[in-house]
Design an enzyme around this catalytic site. Structure first.
Site, mmCIF file in Angstrom:
data_model
loop_
_atom_site.group_PDB
_atom_site.id
_atom_site.type_symbol
_atom_site.label_atom_id
_atom_site.label_comp_id
_atom_site.label_asym_id
_atom_site.label_seq_id
_atom_site.Cartn_x
_atom_site.Cartn_y
_atom_site.Cartn_z
ATOM 1 N N GLY A 31 43.964 58.042 66.382
ATOM 2 C CA GLY A 31 43.599 59.433 66.589
ATOM 3 C C GLY A 31 42.412 59.529 67.533
ATOM 4 N N GLY A 39 45.023 53.851 60.886
ATOM 5 C CA GLY A 39 45.055 52.437 61.245
ATOM 6 C C GLY A 39 43.817 51.726 60.760
ATOM 7 N N ARG A 99 27.183 49.183 52.264
ATOM 8 C CA ARG A 99 28.076 48.346 51.477
ATOM 9 C C ARG A 99 29.438 48.256 52.150
ATOM 10 N NH1 ARG A 99 30.664 50.021 46.834
ATOM 11 N NH2 ARG A 99 31.429 48.306 45.539
ATOM 12 N N ILE A 100 30.012 47.080 52.122
ATOM 13 C CA ILE A 100 31.286 46.830 52.785
ATOM 14 C C ILE A 100 32.374 46.737 51.723
ATOM 15 C CG2 ILE A 100 32.574 45.194 54.197
ATOM 16 C CD1 ILE A 100 30.286 46.852 55.618
ATOM 17 N N GLN A 157 37.637 46.886 62.327
ATOM 18 C CA GLN A 157 37.060 48.101 62.916
ATOM 19 C C GLN A 157 35.993 47.754 63.952
ATOM 20 O OE1 GLN A 157 37.454 51.884 61.749
ATOM 21 N NE2 GLN A 157 39.256 50.684 62.140
ATOM 22 N N VAL A 200 31.828 52.653 59.640
ATOM 23 C CA VAL A 200 32.008 51.500 60.523
ATOM 24 C C VAL A 200 32.955 51.784 61.688
ATOM 25 C CG1 VAL A 200 31.549 49.884 58.653
ATOM 26 C CG2 VAL A 200 33.915 50.550 59.141
ATOM 27 N N GLU A 223 33.069 53.769 64.379
ATOM 28 C CA GLU A 223 32.733 54.060 65.773
ATOM 29 C C GLU A 223 31.541 53.281 66.297
ATOM 30 O OE1 GLU A 223 33.442 58.649 66.370
ATOM 31 O OE2 GLU A 223 33.148 58.214 64.263
#
Lengths: 753, 351
Positions: free
Chosen positions: A243, A471, A633-634, A643, A708, A710
């Site tokens: 998008g 995605g 945090r991931i 990403q 995360v 951009e």
């Protein structure tokens, strides 16, 4: 600290599990909007204007209508009525739309008619037969346009002008000064999946298969446009083929819906690739003037970031390119000013780190140039000006592990020992080698989202929110959060998303989707567990009866004592004994405004780039990229790394490849296809590494998540530009950097126009 | 609508007969023609599909030491033919630097010669283009023309021929075998494409109905195998047309160049053989001075056709690079990035 987070949130988050929709996608079973073919469906094809400004004088509608298979031609004369003028913007993040309201043309490629036919081929031919004739007016499509004005606001409500401290004084007092102009081109999103819609009306009820980054916003906008109830509009958007900010509601999609209304049958409309260079927004070009100064030993004294950007003649969106200078480096005086010109183009919009991507490449280049003027290593210079607090506001950062990003990235890249001067390194073939660094940053946005969670009688869970997977991995990451919120394994949770009849998940944009919808999911699950806990604690037959003071936690389908996980019972047992079929919980996610006022919230990163440049021929190749990012945090390191890779590749694209070529005489985009609108191919991106720097943020939201999606493009583009300088001694300030600019700059520095 | 006939001949004779109808076009892989038809830039009255022919698909080693390549041989098959690669490594390097792997798997030798310019104004039917619509004008003049011709252009057309493959072919003296209503003929590739002049719509010497059946490399062309290269400058590392490119072949004996071949791509409406440069190199000692002189001769008649003066300097540099690499010797294996400046450079660059 990591251990505490782990305990707080369960065991699914943090796992690098693979995409749950991966098999569907690689086997072609993932159903994208245009894969839907309801019975009796017709095909619509858009006819776009070949001029950029003027009027449609005539179209041969009869010829199109007469073509075998053509069912209808929709033009301004017969377009079904709307309840709202297409230029009325009724919901946030929306734009004026071109919905055949009149015969005016305001940019090349603007829809001027829609042909609806039994087959795509007949509709395509019908559109060609329209052979529109125009009354063309002179166009303006460059930043050199004469009429310049100052926008009140840029981006989404950022001030158009902003002064902090004594900028002129700071510049005057500086021992080292830089004044330079950087130029970025118009760019187009180019998602792989074209904008599309399959629309079917049933009375006032509207059924849509349509990719969107904002289900609820799209639903609201359509309801207002058509004057119908939002609840009567059902949009399915389980997968988006990308998008990048271009897939909120677009005019062509509304035209597909209008076409279905006109013919009383389901209609599919899919844009051709070349039709994606006009009516579905783009990134505006910018010309940025940076004036910055530093003391002898490299302390910034002032930054003035001035932007000229462009907007369409009929709408407002101003690329907020200077905004990055407010937050990134510690300078006692910072000014941001903006000006704009109106052009005969479609309206620009949100594209891959709006503002920040364009602003970052200019600021990072300028910082590099000033470091060079101070004879300082560019990384050292950045550390010298490290913003311990947000420079303008003085607020603390909610968390900021940028120092660690610099350190880990530099170590992994092997930055130490980099020669200060340019043109010092060559590879075994004699190609020039250069290293550059850029700082990455992106604000931790949150929007509004809601979610519903259900614990079923058998102890499994159901979690619903109208989330969007472009995605990035929403299907997977939200299921992980959902499972943790309920204390279940991810396989035990059914996760539903991608449909407008689910709770509003907000938008997938601004890198804020995981934080926002994730918070809503977490809250919904917590409410379920709270209700379940109440059942158990008040039941004398439960082993948890009376455990109130020590507390209980959900663990793998069981409720257990916090102080002794061996004591507890299964969810199913609690429900069965209480005679409860299921427990439902609701949650919402939104920014904590008190926290947002107290803290500056940004993700950060450091990107290190190596480029090689042919000394004679000027061809450039990025050979190595190392990015270290701290974004709270991931939830899923595998998907987050993906990403970051994607963002870094877009950074390569920004620095070296991407640009729309507009013919200034006609306003048409002359490279409206993926053969000539260059984005990097595999051979352009040989080695990528993304380091996930640990960062615990107790303030940003309950989950500790920043975005995360951009951040990777920021920092990277500048790092590459800086590496090109380091390799060659040539500073190209006009992007993308290409062979031609390298050659021109090498001959006459500073004059490349 | 562009209603067109579609015929599937099984022999060359049938194909030629079918194509006798005015406005016919031969269809091979269609990687270019079908795209142009979809956007309305090509409107043939009849498609003569060559994919059902028997023959024209062999790579033949000729008794005289030359090689004959059938017009329907796929680019990838030719590039990966071991014997051909030994004889004509620069041709393979050029083939593998073109398009993408997917396109090379289908695109044919004959189609490559006859592909159309990628000039944006040629492809855009809303623009004036003398090549597409004779007499309509040329919107590339005064438009986006950074990558347009610097050699052999006319006021009526400044487009370039986009082929990589043709550049080493023309350098090596390839011959095009043609069959047509009036019989068979063979002409040097160098004379096959036409410069635009007053008739840019005439792109080759083919007359209506004529079919390219093969491309022949003469026996002496293999004499450059040990020292020949193709180098291509482009705006991304793969899947991009050349900004400029060059093919060079050298035969060196006792420290002297006995024979040189040099051709440029991306500079004109045809692959540009630089014969004056070749003549100047014969007898010279290989080295920077000789190569610089040759490059200057190759671009002697060049002039910008728009905002593209930089290409003149760049074409000289790419010519020098190709000659330098050729002098250093053909590598044992084709580089992983064929024709790229980022492929390993034997001996490295100096400076």
């Amino acid at each position: 600290m990591a251990e505490v987070l782990h305990m707080r949130h369960g065991s699914n988050a943090g796992q690098p599990i693979t995409r749950r929709d991966g098999v569907l996608k690689v086997t072609g079973q993932a159903r994208y909007a245009a894969d839907n073919h309801p019975p009796d469906m017709l095909h619509a094809v858009l006819a776009g204007s070949r001029i950029a400004r003027g009027r449609v004088v005539s179209m041969d509608i009869e010829a199109a209508q007469a073509h075998p298979g053509v069912v209808a031609v929709m033009a301004p004369g017969n377009r079904p009525p709307l309840a709202l003028h297409p230029d009325d913007k009724s919901v946030p993040f929306s734009f004026c739309l071109d919905l055949l309201q009149d015969d005016r043309v305001r940019y090349a490629g603007q829809p001027i008619a829609v042909v609806i036919a039994e087959t795509l081929e007949a509709a395509t031919e019908g559109a060609a037969l329209l052979a529109a004739r125009y009354e063309a007016e002179p166009v303006e499509v460059t930043l050199d346009a004469e009429e310049v004005f100052v926008p009140q606001a840029v981006g989404v409500g950022d001030p158009g002008e902003f002064w902090h401290g004594d900028v002129e004084g700071g510049l005057a007092a500086a021992a080292r000064r830089l004044e330079a102009t950087y130029e970025t081109p118009q760019q187009f999103h180019n998602a792989m999946e074209p904008h599309s819609v399959v629309a079917a009306w049933d009375g006032d009820a509207l059924s849509l298969d349509m990719p969107t980054q904002g289900l609820a916003l799209t639903q609201m906008r359509l309801a207002a446009l058509f004057g119908i109830r939002a609840e009567g509009i059902h949009i399915r958007s389980p997968f988006l083929g990308g998008g990048f900010g271009s897939k909120l509601l677009t005019g062509p999609q509304v035209l597909g819906i209008l076409a279905a209304k006109l013919v009383g049958r389901p209609v599919k409309l899919v844009l051709r690739r070349d039709q994606m260079y006009g009516p579905v927004t783009h990134r505006a070009p910018t010309r940025q003037r940076l004036r910055i100064g530093a003391t002898e030993d490299g302390a910034l004294t002032a930054i003035h970031h001035h932007v000229r950007t462009a907007v369409s003649r009929f709408d407002e969106f101003f690329e907020p390119a200077a905004g990055i200078s407010r937050t990134l480096y510690a300078a006692p005086a910072i000014a941001i000013t903006n000006e704009a010109v109106r052009l005969d183009t479609g309206t620009p919009g949100f594209m891959r780190a709006p503002g920040l991507a364009s602003g970052s490449i200019a600021l990072e280049s300028a910082i590099d140039e000033l470091a060079q003027a101070c004879a300082m290593d560019p990384l050292e210079f950045r550390l010298r000006n490290y913003a311990e607090v947000e420079p303008v506001s003085g607020r603390s950062f909610s968390s900021k592990a940028l120092r660690e990003c610099y350190a880990e990235g530099a170590a992994r890249f092997g930055w130490a020992g980099r020669p200060l001067e340019s043109r010092q390194m060559r590879d075994e073939n004699g190609l020039l080698v250069g290293w550059g660094v850029g700082t990455a940053t992106f604000p931790a946005h949150m929007f509004q989202a809601a979610a519903r969670a259900v614990l079923r009688r058998d102890g499994t869970g159901l979690v619903e929110t109208g989330a969007h997977d472009m995605g990035q991995g929403a299907w997977t990451v939200f299921a992980q959060i959902a499972a943790d919120s309920l204390g279940l394994d991810v396989e035990q949770v059914e996760f539903r998303a991608g449909s407008s009849d689910l709770p509003d998940a907000g938008i997938a944009g601004g890198s804020g989707h995981t934080a926002t919808a994730g918070s809503a999911i977490q809250a919904a699950g917590e409410q379920v567990i709270a209700r379940l806990t109440e059942l158990a604690l008040t039941d004398p037959r439960s082993p948890l009866f009376g455990a109130g003071n020590v507390g209980v936690v959900p663990r793998k389908g069981r409720l257990v004592r916090w102080d002794d996980e061996n004591r507890g019972e299964s969810f199913a047992d609690i429900l069965a004994r209480a005679g409860v079929a299921e427990i439902e919980g609701h949650g919402s996610g939104a920014a904590d405004t008190a926290m947002a006022e107290r803290y500056a919230m940004q993700a950060h990163g450091a990107v290190f780039a190596e480029v090689k440049v042919d000394p004679d021929l000027g061809q450039i190749r990025a050979t190595r990229l190392v990015g270290a990012f701290a974004a709270g945090r991931i939830i899923n390191p595998r998907l987050v790394r993906s990403q970051y890779y994607g963002g870094m590749i877009w950074g390569v694209s920004f620095a070296l490849h991407e640009r729309a070529v507009l013919d200034p005489r006609t306003g048409r985009v002359m490279n409206a296809d993926l053969g000539e609108y260059h984005v990097p191919v595999n051979a352009d991106v040989p080695s990528l590494e993304a380091i996930l720097v640990e960062e615990d943020d107790p303030h940003v939201n309950a989950l500790g998540i920043k975005g995360v999606g951009e951040i990777g493009i920021t920092g990277t583009a500048g790092a590459i530009a800086n590496a090109v300088w380091h390799a060659t001694g040539i500073r190209v300030r006009h992007f993308p950097i290409g062979i031609e600019r390298m050659l021109r700059e090498a001959r006459a520095p500073g004059t490349a126009g | 609508m562009n209603r067109f006939d579609y015929v599937r001949p099984h022999t060359v004779a049938e194909a030629i007969a079918a194509a006798a109808m005015p406005g016919s076009a031969y269809l091979a892989a269609g990687t270019n023609l079908l795209d142009l038809m979809k956007i309305g830039a090509a409107r043939p009255a009849r498609l003569v599909d060559l994919n059902y022919l028997s023959g024209l698909d062999a790579i033949e080693q000729l008794p005289d030491g030359g090689v004959r390549i059938g017009a329907r041989v796929r680019n990838a098959d030719l590039a990966h033919d071991a014997a051909f690669r030994r004889q004509f490594p620069a041709v393979c390097e050029a083939l593998l630097s073109g398009a993408s792997a997917q396109l090379r798997n289908v695109a044919t030798v004959g189609g490559n010669l006859l592909q159309r310019t990628r000039c944006a104004y040629f492809q855009d039917t809303a623009s004036a283009c003398n090549r597409r619509a004779p007499g309509s004008g040329c919107d590339a003049r005064g438009g986006e023309n950074r990558l347009h011709a610097v050699l052999g252009w006319s006021e009526g057309c400044i487009a370039t021929h986009p082929s990589d493959f043709c550049v080493p072919l023309v350098a090596l003296g390839a011959v095009v075998e043609i069959e047509g209503p009036a019989g068979a003929r063979a002409i040097p590739l160098q004379d096959f494409h036409l410069l635009p002049g007053e008739t840019p719509e005439r792109e080759s010497v083919l007359t209506p109905g004529e079919l390219v059946v093969a491309v022949r490399l003469p026996p002496e062309a293999a004499g450059f195998a040990a020292q020949s290269r193709y180098v291509k400058l482009r705006e991304r590392t793969s899947y991009a047309f050349a900004v400029v490119s060059a093919a060079a072949g050298l035969r060196i004996e006792n420290g002297r160049i006995t024979e040189a071949r040099l051709a440029l791509g991306g500079v004109a409406a045809k692959p540009w053989r630089a014969e004056a440069a070749e003549a100047a190199l014969a007898g010279a000692a290989p080295g920077a001075a000789a190569f610089r002189h040759a490059a200057e001769l190759a671009l002697a008649g060049a002039r910008p056709s728009g905002d593209n003066a930089f290409k003149i300097e760049l074409a000289q540099r790419i010519a020098i690079r190709a000659l330098t690499l050729a002098a250093a010797g053909t590598p044992d294996r084709l580089p992983a990035l064929p024709a790229s400046p980022f492929a390993p450079i034997p001996g490295g660059l100096h400076g």
